[in-house]
Scaffold this motif. Structure first.
Motif, PDB file in Angstrom:
ATOM      1  N   ASP A 132       0.844  -1.194   0.000  1.00 37.15           N
ATOM      2  CA  ASP A 132       0.000   0.000   0.000  1.00 37.15           C
ATOM      3  C   ASP A 132       0.877   1.242   0.000  1.00 37.15           C
ATOM      4  O   ASP A 132       1.797   1.355   0.797  1.00 37.15           O
ATOM      5  N   SER A 133       0.555   2.176  -0.894  1.00 40.83           N
ATOM      6  CA  SER A 133       1.286   3.434  -0.917  1.00 40.83           C
ATOM      7  C   SER A 133       0.434   4.576  -0.381  1.00 40.83           C
ATOM      8  O   SER A 133       0.798   5.739  -0.483  1.00 40.83           O
ATOM      9  N   GLY A 134      -0.749   4.238   0.185  1.00 35.99           N
ATOM     10  CA  GLY A 134      -1.633   5.271   0.696  1.00 35.99           C
ATOM     11  C   GLY A 134      -2.516   5.884  -0.361  1.00 35.99           C
ATOM     12  O   GLY A 134      -3.176   6.887  -0.130  1.00 35.99           O
ATOM     13  N   GLU A 135      -2.570   5.271  -1.551  1.00 36.85           N
ATOM     14  CA  GLU A 135      -3.320   5.848  -2.659  1.00 36.85           C
ATOM     15  C   GLU A 135      -4.582   5.050  -2.955  1.00 36.85           C
ATOM     16  O   GLU A 135      -5.033   4.984  -4.082  1.00 36.85           O
ATOM     17  N   ALA A 136      -5.166   4.379  -1.960  1.00 37.60           N
ATOM     18  CA  ALA A 136      -6.380   3.595  -2.176  1.00 37.60           C
ATOM     19  C   ALA A 136      -7.475   4.470  -2.758  1.00 37.60           C
ATOM     20  O   ALA A 136      -7.615   5.631  -2.392  1.00 37.60           O
ATOM     21  N   ALA A 137      -8.277   3.890  -3.650  1.00 34.19           N
ATOM     22  CA  ALA A 137      -9.286   4.668  -4.357  1.00 34.19           C
ATOM     23  C   ALA A 137     -10.269   5.344  -3.417  1.00 34.19           C
ATOM     24  O   ALA A 137     -10.732   6.450  -3.655  1.00 34.19           O
ATOM     25  N   TYR A 197     -15.780   6.794 -15.836  1.00 29.07           N
ATOM     26  CA  TYR A 197     -16.186   7.088 -14.463  1.00 29.07           C
ATOM     27  C   TYR A 197     -15.438   8.250 -13.825  1.00 29.07           C
ATOM     28  O   TYR A 197     -15.775   8.689 -12.729  1.00 29.07           O
ATOM     29  N   GLY A 198     -14.398   8.734 -14.496  1.00 30.95           N
ATOM     30  CA  GLY A 198     -13.629   9.809 -13.892  1.00 30.95           C
ATOM     31  C   GLY A 198     -12.410   9.261 -13.169  1.00 30.95           C
ATOM     32  O   GLY A 198     -12.306   8.083 -12.875  1.00 30.95           O
ATOM     33  N   THR A 210     -17.335   8.910  -9.760  1.00 32.01           N
ATOM     34  CA  THR A 210     -18.780   8.752  -9.941  1.00 32.01           C
ATOM     35  C   THR A 210     -19.301   7.557  -9.156  1.00 32.01           C
ATOM     36  O   THR A 210     -20.356   7.621  -8.516  1.00 32.01           O
ATOM     37  N   ILE A 211     -18.571   6.436  -9.191  1.00 29.00           N
ATOM     38  CA  ILE A 211     -19.005   5.243  -8.458  1.00 29.00           C
ATOM     39  C   ILE A 211     -18.903   5.473  -6.963  1.00 29.00           C
ATOM     40  O   ILE A 211     -19.852   5.216  -6.212  1.00 29.00           O
ATOM     41  N   ARG A 263     -21.093  13.747  -6.236  1.00 33.82           N
ATOM     42  CA  ARG A 263     -22.273  13.094  -6.816  1.00 33.82           C
ATOM     43  C   ARG A 263     -22.262  13.145  -8.351  1.00 33.82           C
ATOM     44  O   ARG A 263     -22.786  12.272  -9.002  1.00 33.82           O
ATOM     45  N   ASN A 264     -21.703  14.194  -8.878  1.00 30.65           N
ATOM     46  CA  ASN A 264     -21.668  14.330 -10.332  1.00 30.65           C
ATOM     47  C   ASN A 264     -20.266  14.721 -10.752  1.00 30.65           C
ATOM     48  O   ASN A 264     -19.655  15.610 -10.166  1.00 30.65           O
TER      49      ASN A 264
END
Length: 264
Positions: free
Chosen positions: A160-165, A245-246, A251-252, A262-263
């Motif tokens: 883990d690099s601390g960049e979890a989604a 999704y960006g 978006t998810i 939200r958008n």
């Protein structure tokens, strides 16, 4: 003399080890041959006892041939014995099963205790070790995991690099928006039976929970599988996912986590 030998044996030393320790304490620096001659015991038994005691840190060994042995100062000897006994007593108190709690959760604190518990279990691994750590913690266990692989144990890594989604969208609740994380999380699952989940960093003591509870094991394995699947998808479909999704799937994430967009 007999009373001293009796108490040394109560502390876990064998009869031969106790006699060797007393002999060295009386006569000082000696070779195995000299100890054997003075005690009347066979050389093989004396040498075996000397090597065990030296290996456990209870004797000084000199260089040269023949090797000469000497006892630690008695204050240092009793300090070492006391520390090991206390550690064993604490482990028994913490780990002994209690009525109504067949799969307890053990709380640990401090680098020494957490890493010692982890090292013992990694050394016992027979089939599989699943590791989810930051790079700083990976460096602490790299050698033990390599040894496990050499024994034929399957080792699965996630660094883990601390960049979890989800990281930047998780709501802080009562915490300040600029709060700094208390540490780096880590988890280990050994043979799909034993697991450790904890946190380590510079802002507080290392803390961990250890258990063999199947629910915790399943949660950690599911989290590991999710991270690996997302990693593979990003490598394979990164551009398409970002386009649809960006960046980092805002978006998810925003649908399910309060505080997220939200958008997009």
């Amino acid at each position: 003399m007999e009373q001293l030998l009796h108490h040394l044996k109560n502390l876990g030393f064998t009869d031969m080890e106790a006699k060797v320790m007393v002999e060295l304490a009386k006569n000082g620096d000696s070779s195995g041959y000299e100890v054997s001659k003075r005690t009347g015991a066979s050389r093989s038994n004396v040498y075996a006892a000397l090597q065990r005691l030296a290996g456990q840190g209870f004797l000084h060994t000199g260089e040269g041939e023949p090797v000469r042995y000497s006892m630690l100062p008695v204050e240092e000897l009793t300090r070492i014995i006391s520390g090991r006994l206390q550690e064993s007593l604490e482990t028994v108190e913490r780990a002994m099963p209690r009525p109504g709690s067949e799969t307890p959760f053990h709380n640990m604190e401090g680098d020494k205790e957490v890493l010692a518990s982890l090292a013992r279990e990694l050394g016992r691994a027979k089939y599989e070790i699943v590791v989810d750590v930051w790079r700083e913690e990976a460096a602490l266990v790299c050698d033990q995991l390599e040894e496990a692989e050499q024994r034929g144990v399957r080792v699965l890594w996630a660094c883990d690099s601390g960049e979890a989604a989800l990281g930047q969208w998780l709501p802080r609740g009562a915490f300040q928006a600029d709060a700094v994380p208390a540490g780096r999380k880590f988890s280990f699952v050994v043979d799909r039976r034993w697991c450790m989940l904890g946190m380590r960093g510079d802002r507080g003591p290392t803390q961990a929970v250890v258990t063999e509870h199947p629910v915790m094991t399943e949660l950690l394995l599911n989290q590991f599988a999710q991270d690996v699947v997302l990693y593979e998808m990003e490598n394979d479909m990164g551009a398409e996912l970002s386009s649809r999704y960006g960046w980092r799937y805002e978006t998810i994430i925003g649908k399910y986590v309060s505080g997220g967009p939200r958008n997009v």
